[in-house]
Design an enzyme around this catalytic site. Structure first.
Site, PDB file in Angstrom:
ATOM      1  N   ASP A  40     -38.415 -12.427  16.176  1.00  5.46           N
ATOM      2  CA  ASP A  40     -37.835 -13.726  16.529  1.00  5.46           C
ATOM      3  C   ASP A  40     -37.094 -14.376  15.342  1.00  5.46           C
ATOM      4  O   ASP A  40     -37.609 -14.408  14.229  1.00  5.46           O
ATOM      5  CB  ASP A  40     -38.969 -14.651  17.004  1.00  5.46           C
ATOM      6  CG  ASP A  40     -38.458 -15.848  17.786  1.00  5.46           C
ATOM      7  OD1 ASP A  40     -37.319 -16.289  17.558  1.00  5.46           O
ATOM      8  OD2 ASP A  40     -39.213 -16.353  18.637  1.00  5.46           O
ATOM      9  N   THR A  76     -35.171 -19.314  21.955  1.00  5.82           N
ATOM     10  CA  THR A  76     -36.010 -18.125  22.119  1.00  5.82           C
ATOM     11  C   THR A  76     -36.137 -17.662  23.574  1.00  5.82           C
ATOM     12  O   THR A  76     -35.895 -16.499  23.885  1.00  5.82           O
ATOM     13  CB  THR A  76     -37.411 -18.415  21.554  1.00  5.82           C
ATOM     14  OG1 THR A  76     -37.239 -18.738  20.169  1.00  5.82           O
ATOM     15  CG2 THR A  76     -38.336 -17.226  21.684  1.00  5.82           C
ATOM     16  N   TYR A 159     -49.916 -14.014  26.099  1.00  5.65           N
ATOM     17  CA  TYR A 159     -49.533 -14.464  24.768  1.00  5.65           C
ATOM     18  C   TYR A 159     -50.762 -14.877  23.970  1.00  5.65           C
ATOM     19  O   TYR A 159     -51.625 -15.607  24.450  1.00  5.65           O
ATOM     20  CB  TYR A 159     -48.534 -15.622  24.840  1.00  5.65           C
ATOM     21  CG  TYR A 159     -48.066 -16.003  23.462  1.00  5.65           C
ATOM     22  CD1 TYR A 159     -47.242 -15.126  22.752  1.00  5.65           C
ATOM     23  CD2 TYR A 159     -48.495 -17.163  22.842  1.00  5.65           C
ATOM     24  CE1 TYR A 159     -46.842 -15.422  21.462  1.00  5.65           C
ATOM     25  CE2 TYR A 159     -48.092 -17.469  21.549  1.00  5.65           C
ATOM     26  CZ  TYR A 159     -47.262 -16.583  20.877  1.00  5.65           C
ATOM     27  OH  TYR A 159     -46.881 -16.866  19.595  1.00  5.65           O
ATOM     28  N   ASP A 196     -38.851 -16.332  12.519  1.00  6.00           N
ATOM     29  CA  ASP A 196     -38.520 -17.637  13.108  1.00  6.00           C
ATOM     30  C   ASP A 196     -39.388 -18.767  12.536  1.00  6.00           C
ATOM     31  O   ASP A 196     -38.874 -19.825  12.163  1.00  6.00           O
ATOM     32  CB  ASP A 196     -38.698 -17.565  14.627  1.00  6.00           C
ATOM     33  CG  ASP A 196     -38.234 -18.824  15.330  1.00  6.00           C
ATOM     34  OD1 ASP A 196     -37.013 -19.074  15.350  1.00  6.00           O
ATOM     35  OD2 ASP A 196     -39.078 -19.575  15.852  1.00  6.00           O
ATOM     36  N   HIS A 200     -37.911 -22.060  10.494  1.00  2.35           N
ATOM     37  CA  HIS A 200     -38.039 -23.452  10.927  1.00  2.35           C
ATOM     38  C   HIS A 200     -38.674 -24.304   9.835  1.00  2.35           C
ATOM     39  O   HIS A 200     -38.243 -25.418   9.556  1.00  2.35           O
ATOM     40  CB  HIS A 200     -38.937 -23.555  12.165  1.00  2.35           C
ATOM     41  CG  HIS A 200     -38.258 -23.195  13.447  1.00  2.35           C
ATOM     42  ND1 HIS A 200     -37.166 -23.875  13.920  1.00  2.35           N
ATOM     43  CD2 HIS A 200     -38.525 -22.234  14.363  1.00  2.35           C
ATOM     44  CE1 HIS A 200     -36.796 -23.341  15.078  1.00  2.35           C
ATOM     45  NE2 HIS A 200     -37.598 -22.341  15.357  1.00  2.35           N
ATOM     46  N   ASP A 244     -33.567 -12.549  18.949  1.00  2.00           N
ATOM     47  CA  ASP A 244     -33.021 -13.436  19.965  1.00  2.00           C
ATOM     48  C   ASP A 244     -31.926 -14.377  19.449  1.00  2.00           C
ATOM     49  O   ASP A 244     -31.009 -14.739  20.168  1.00  2.00           O
ATOM     50  CB  ASP A 244     -34.157 -14.262  20.598  1.00  2.00           C
ATOM     51  CG  ASP A 244     -35.069 -14.904  19.550  1.00  2.00           C
ATOM     52  OD1 ASP A 244     -34.922 -14.611  18.338  1.00  2.00           O
ATOM     53  OD2 ASP A 244     -35.939 -15.705  19.945  1.00  2.00           O
TER      54      ASP A 244
HETATM   55 ZN   LIG Z   1     -37.440 -20.886  16.849  1.00  2.00          ZN
END
Ligand SMILES: [Zn+2]
Ligand SMILES: *[C@@H]1O[C@H](CO)[C@@H](O)[C@H](O)[C@H]1NC(C)=O
Ligand SMILES: *[C@@H]1O[C@H](CO)[C@@H](O)[C@H](O)[C@H]1NC(C)=O
Ligand SMILES: *[C@@H]1O[C@H](CO)[C@@H](O)[C@H](O)[C@H]1NC(C)=O
Ligand SMILES: CC(=O)N[C@H]1CO[C@H](CO)[C@@H](O)[C@@H]1O
Length: 463
Positions: A40, A76, A159, A196, A200, A244
């Site tokens: 990601d 995402t 998940y 990811d 962030h 992504d």
């Molecule tokens: Zn993100």
């Protein structure tokens, strides 16, 4: 620009004219399985900025797409669904990380994502492939644990953020191998949250933080390769490693506060940044005109006027007004910057693009392509699995250049052809003018015009 056009023009798969056969019976020779892995938020230029020895090793034996043009919104959920459906967000229905349906009052968010209601507009490849007798697996890929049109992949995992990469990989490899009772899967999708999370938190410009996160991601790639090697899958499997979306650097100086333009009573907020989605309370026109002039780094669109190129209009869950922040800008209602890195912005921005690397018997070796559309990944995977794709927005026209056993002109070859043809024309023109300008001159000159230039198979310059 011209070169891109020519590249698209020349790059065609010779043997793909014949579509794979339809029907529900599998071929006697089962094609190699496909493993699709997403890290990601892996921005394309991390490949150039950071040391990633394992990933480099992977694509040096296979193919690399330097930039994958993803779909709007560059979030995402929408992009993971596009990778496995080949559809733009407006067509698969997973439009953003937060959605709302006014008719049923249903809400969608990353922590509330299991209602099939949101996913049923499309069918991911792990379901589509079931129709052709293949078995499939989905490891935490967004949508994995959802009963989409009443089905799930043959194997899937709910998940669970505490499961390590190694644990996820272990299960996926087990599913790929199968055993005496259960046959191995033909398609598996595997999801991992980094880089990811780090992007962030610290922002993509923080070299220290990103180097650390990417070192771990690269170690996971190493783990992936050694595990496939150990189990004898390496060389027998088509492995695609991609992502992504990318990540943009945000900052406290680049903040847009909606409350400074409009009282929050005037709208219901469905999604906030960097693409805000609003439902005006009463007077849509008045609300829109206030938002339109709210901030020079934010563009407001009425739903009907969202530009075609975003492919983000024809869906009932796109709200009446959307606001799109410029790269690196953050929209809040009030208060301070929530995070140092973000994505979701215009999908033409290079910072939003991920990459794609692939290796296996279906792919060429040591080949790279500057760009590909992420909606082209689905038809590519269907082709590798020898199943006909469902309706989608992608094509194999570019992706076929990545495939072994497909004739495909490279960019260098196209440049060669263009330069060659120009040289030939110049020489012939010069030669002709030099020999003799006779009155009948226009006749032979016309004959060297490139009126047959689509028939490149006959062109001796192609060699
Ligand atoms: Zn993100
Ligand atoms: C899904 O399955 C349930 C129970 O098995 C059934 O009641 C329902 O009609 C099915 N829905 C669709 C769309 O097939
Ligand atoms: C960059 O990230 C590191 C953590 O890896 C942190 O300690 C440091 O303060 C960050 N630097 C900046 C300029 O934000
Ligand atoms: C994308 O594909 C879907 C399914 O075939 C189709 O309905 C839609 O019109 C396509 N979108 C575009 C922009 O071509
Ligand atoms: C344009 C608009 O609808 N403005 C309203 C926003 O909300 C405040 C407070 O409720 C109203 O006074 C405005 O008329």
């Amino acid at each position: 620009m011209l070169l891109w056009f020519l590249l698209g023009f020349f790059c065609g798969c010779s043997s793909l004219a014949a579509e794979p056969q339809t029907g529900t019976d599998v071929n006697s020779t089962t094609p190699p399985p496909v493993l699709l892995v997403s890290f990601d938020g892996f921005r394309a230029d991390y490949l150039k900025r950071f040391s990633l020895p394992n990933l480099e090793k992977l694509y040096s034996q296979g193919v690399l797409v330097e930039q994958l043009t993803n779909v709007f919104t560059t979030k995402t959920f929408p992009n993971h669904y596009s990778l496995v459906t080949g559809l733009y967000a407006e067509s698969h229905g997973i439009l953003a990380s937060s959605m709302y349906d006014p008719a049923t009052h249903k809400k969608f968010s990353p922590s509330q994502d299991s209602d099939p209601f949101w996913w049923n507009q499309a069918e991911p490849i792990w379901l589509h492939a079931l129709d052709y007798g293949l078995s499939t697996a989905a490891m935490m890929w967004p949508g994995s644990d959802v009963y989409i049109r009443n089905r799930t992949a043959t194997h899937f995992q709910n998940y669970n953020s505490t499961m390590t990469f190694q644990q996820r990989l272990g299960l996926v490899v087990k599913w790929l191998l199968g055993d005496e009772k259960v046959k191995g899967v033909s398609f598996a999708a595997l999801y991992w949250e980094e880089p990811d999370g780090t992007g962030h938190k610290y922002g993509p410009d923080n070299t220290t933080a990103m180097a650390h996160a990417l070192k771990q991601v690269d170690e996971n790639v190493g783990l992936l390769m050694s595990e496939l090697n150990r189990t004898g899958l390496w060389g027998r499997i088509n492995l695609i490693v991609t992502s992504d979306h990318g990540m943009a650097q945000c900052s406290p100086e680049r903040i847009i506060r909606l409350n400074s333009c409009l009282h929050p009573d005037n709208y219901t907020l469905v999604d906030l940044t960097p693409v805000a989605a609003l439902i005006p309370t009463n007077d849509t026109e008045a609300v829109f005109s206030l938002l339109k002039k709210c901030h020079p780094h934010m563009t407001a669109y009425r739903k009907e006027a969202i530009p075609d190129k975003l492919h983000y209009r024809n869906n009932k869950h796109i709200q009446p007004i959307i606001l799109v922040a410029d790269e690196g800008w953050t929209i809040v209602q009030q208060g301070e910057l929530p995070r140092l890195g973000d994505h979701g912005y215009d999908n033409t921005l290079p910072s939003m693009h991920p990459f794609l690397a692939a290796v296996g018997p279906g792919f060429r070796s040591g080949y790279s392509l500057p760009v590909l559309q992420s909606v082209d990944v689905y038809p590519l995977v269907c082709h590798l699995l020898s199943i006909p794709p469902g309706p989608n927005n992608g094509s194999l026209a570019q992706a076929c250049c990545l495939l072994s056993g497909e004739s495909c002109s490279s960019l260098t070859m196209v440049i060669g052809i263009v330069v060659g043809v120009l040289l030939l024309l110049t020489t012939l023109t010069g030669l002709f003018m030099f020999i003799k300008p006779r009155p009948s001159a226009s006749r032979p000159f016309q004959r060297i015009q490139l009126d047959d230039d689509d028939d490149d198979d006959d062109d001796p310059l192609l060699g």
